[in-house]
Design an enzyme around this catalytic site. Structure first.
Site, PDB file in Angstrom:
ATOM      1  N   ARG A  45       6.458  -3.506  -3.557  1.00 28.35           N
ATOM      2  CA  ARG A  45       6.184  -3.038  -4.915  1.00 28.35           C
ATOM      3  C   ARG A  45       7.155  -3.640  -5.932  1.00 28.35           C
ATOM      4  O   ARG A  45       6.785  -3.857  -7.084  1.00 28.35           O
ATOM      5  CB  ARG A  45       6.249  -1.512  -4.977  1.00 28.35           C
ATOM      6  CG  ARG A  45       4.996  -0.870  -4.430  1.00 28.35           C
ATOM      7  CD  ARG A  45       5.091   0.631  -4.536  1.00 28.35           C
ATOM      8  NE  ARG A  45       3.791   1.260  -4.328  1.00 28.35           N
ATOM      9  CZ  ARG A  45       3.592   2.560  -4.360  1.00 28.35           C
ATOM     10  NH1 ARG A  45       4.605   3.384  -4.591  1.00 28.35           N
ATOM     11  NH2 ARG A  45       2.396   3.063  -4.175  1.00 28.35           N
ATOM     12  N   LYS A 206      -8.433  12.379   7.072  1.00 28.97           N
ATOM     13  CA  LYS A 206      -9.212  13.440   6.431  1.00 28.97           C
ATOM     14  C   LYS A 206     -10.545  13.007   5.839  1.00 28.97           C
ATOM     15  O   LYS A 206     -10.586  12.179   4.945  1.00 28.97           O
ATOM     16  CB  LYS A 206      -8.378  14.050   5.302  1.00 28.97           C
ATOM     17  CG  LYS A 206      -7.316  15.003   5.767  1.00 28.97           C
ATOM     18  CD  LYS A 206      -6.752  15.696   4.558  1.00 28.97           C
ATOM     19  CE  LYS A 206      -5.576  16.574   4.925  1.00 28.97           C
ATOM     20  NZ  LYS A 206      -4.798  16.908   3.736  1.00 28.97           N
ATOM     21  N   GLY A 359      -2.056   3.625   1.398  1.00 32.63           N
ATOM     22  CA  GLY A 359      -0.649   3.445   1.735  1.00 32.63           C
ATOM     23  C   GLY A 359      -0.415   3.239   3.218  1.00 32.63           C
ATOM     24  O   GLY A 359       0.296   2.323   3.638  1.00 32.63           O
ATOM     25  N   GLY A 382      -2.821   6.344  -3.270  1.00 34.26           N
ATOM     26  CA  GLY A 382      -3.751   7.245  -3.969  1.00 34.26           C
ATOM     27  C   GLY A 382      -4.506   6.534  -5.081  1.00 34.26           C
ATOM     28  O   GLY A 382      -5.696   6.782  -5.292  1.00 34.26           O
TER      29      GLY A 382
END
Ligand code: ADP
Ligand code: 3PG
Ligand code: MG
Length: 405
Positions: A45, A206, A359, A382
């Site tokens: 990043r 999920k 991620g 996200g």
């Protein structure tokens, strides 16, 4: 249908403004992973922000202020989350001195004339309670530090916080940095002008957090590959007993609906045919490969099996665009990482345009040693997920719009 990517693509970029002699504040995402001794374990990043920072240096910005958050501090200063941990690495990467500023007031008290050519790194912006609350007063204070606001924090762009959102209300010139533009262009290539067939590979833990993604992306894909714990819920929905595996019972019906939607959109769905199962996740004694109909009592599905890997690899080889979000198993544990790592290699070696959002998926391909071979690995976790879901990311919302023509 309003297209989120088309809208985000309309923002003005740093390239469209003259920074010479201007006070420039750049919101970056230096929220990088660190070990217990605060060594940076992945500086992607920081590297990804360099083109924007260097451009401002090379084009004679009067001074540059870098603003970021790190982690999720709860009540003000916390030494675990100070951006001091980042300072040295940043200096090494840009080969320039970076001055650390404890707080906004110290920065404000500098004489502007004395600041020519200096680069400041402001302390973790989340140490101020106004940041997360998107407090207009705090946004205003940040805005008063600059003439030009550059948002390059793609990883944070799904948040509505003062330094990546509210601040834009108080600065006249607000533009996107090069990373923001690059991310949007990379996703546009996969979603707007793809060379089809397009395969979406989803995994991770999920169904609940990825269900919106599956429904909204359906018209843009040809094949849907489901692995990881996600596929447990789908397999259960098809009548297989997943025993002790991670399943989301509340989403069984939703899984059935997704399969129905796929049929309506002519999307072929690929689910595991075999699984790696273990008697325990943390202290496994027995690890076996089982067909999906033979998961043993008390066992957990922890990875895709070899036949599944073969099936998924064939799908990859016949696709020209691949979007991947979510590991195929509990890749953090070496015994359960094979499916994810081998799939990473297959995608990396394919001729397809391959893009990763997520991620943990980015972390997995890095660990597999294949990151450089992907066409694009998003710096957003996200944020990339919400982009794929079709949302307009708040970090783009308030930026200036490009002039037509
Ligand atoms: P990303 O961050 O790339 O979006 P997720 O956060 O959705 O991915 O999912 C990553 C997590 O899913 C990892 O921690 C991984 O261990 C977990 N996971 C994958 N497969 C399984 C499984 N079969 N059982 C339990 N957890 C799983
Ligand atoms: C991220 O790592 O996803 C971004 O830096 C945002 O961090 P957050 O989830 O703490 O808002
Ligand atoms: Mg994750």
């Amino acid at each position: 249908m309003i297209n989120n990517i088309v809208i985000m693509n309309r923002v003005k970029s740093l390239r469209n403004v003259n920074v010479s002699g201007k006070r420039v504040l750049i919101r970056v995402d230096f929220n990088v992973p660190m070990d217990a001794q605060f060594n940076i374990s992945d500086d992607s990043r920081i590297r990804a922000a360099l083109p924007t920072i260097n451009y401002c240096i090379d084009n004679d910005a009067h001074f540059i202020i870098l603003v970021s958050h790190l982690g999720r501090p709860k009540n003000g200063y916390d030494e675990r989350y100070t951006l001091k941990h980042i300072q040295k690495r940043l200096e090494n990467l840009i080969q320039k001195r970076v001055e650390f500023m404890d707080d906004l007031e110290t920065l404000k008290s500098q004489n502007v004339q004395d600041c020519a050519k200096r680069i400041f790194l402001l302390e973790n912006v989340r140490f101020n309670e106004g940041e997360k609350k998107n407090d207009p007063e705090f946004s205003k204070r940040l805005a008063s530090l600059c003439d030009i606001y550059v948002n390059d924090a793609f990883g944070t762009s799904h948040r509505r916080e003062a330094s990546n959102y509210g601040i834009a209300d108080f600065v006249k010139t607000k533009v996107a940095g090069f990373l923001m533009v690059k991310e949007i262009e990379a996703f546009a290539k996969a979603l707007e002008k793809p060379i089809r067939p397009t395969a979406l590979i989803v995994g991770g833990s999920k169904v609940s957090s990825k269900i919106t993604l599956l429904s909204s992306i359906m018209p843009k894909i040809d094949k849907l590959v489901i692995g990881g714990a996600m596929s447990n819920t789908f397999l259960q929905a098809l009548g297989y007993d997943m025993k002790a595996s991670l399943v989301e019972p509340d989403f069984i019906e939703t899984a059935k609906e997704v399969l129905e939607e796929a049929k309506q959109h002519n999307v072929s769905v690929y689910l595991p045919v075999d699984l790696v199962i273990a008697d325990s996740i943390d202290h496994p004694v027995v690890i076996e490969v089982a067909p999906i109909q033979d998961v043993l009592d008390g066992f957990h599905a922890v990875d895709i099996g070899p036949a599944t890997l073969k099936l998924f690899s064939e799908v990859i080889e016949l696709s020209n665009t691949i979007i991947w979000n979510g590991p195929m198993g509990i890749y953090e544990k070496s015994q359960f990482s094979k499916g994810t790592f081998k799939l990473a290699t297959t995608i990396a070696d394919s001729y397809a345009y391959s893009i990763i959002g997520g991620g943990d998926t980015a972390d997995a391909v890095e660990k597999a040693g294949e990151k450089d071979k992907f066409s694009f690995v998003s710096t957003g976790g996200g944020a990339s997920l919400e982009l794929l879901e079709g949302k307009i990311l708040p970090g783009f919302e308030k930026l200036d719009i490009k002039e037509e023509g």
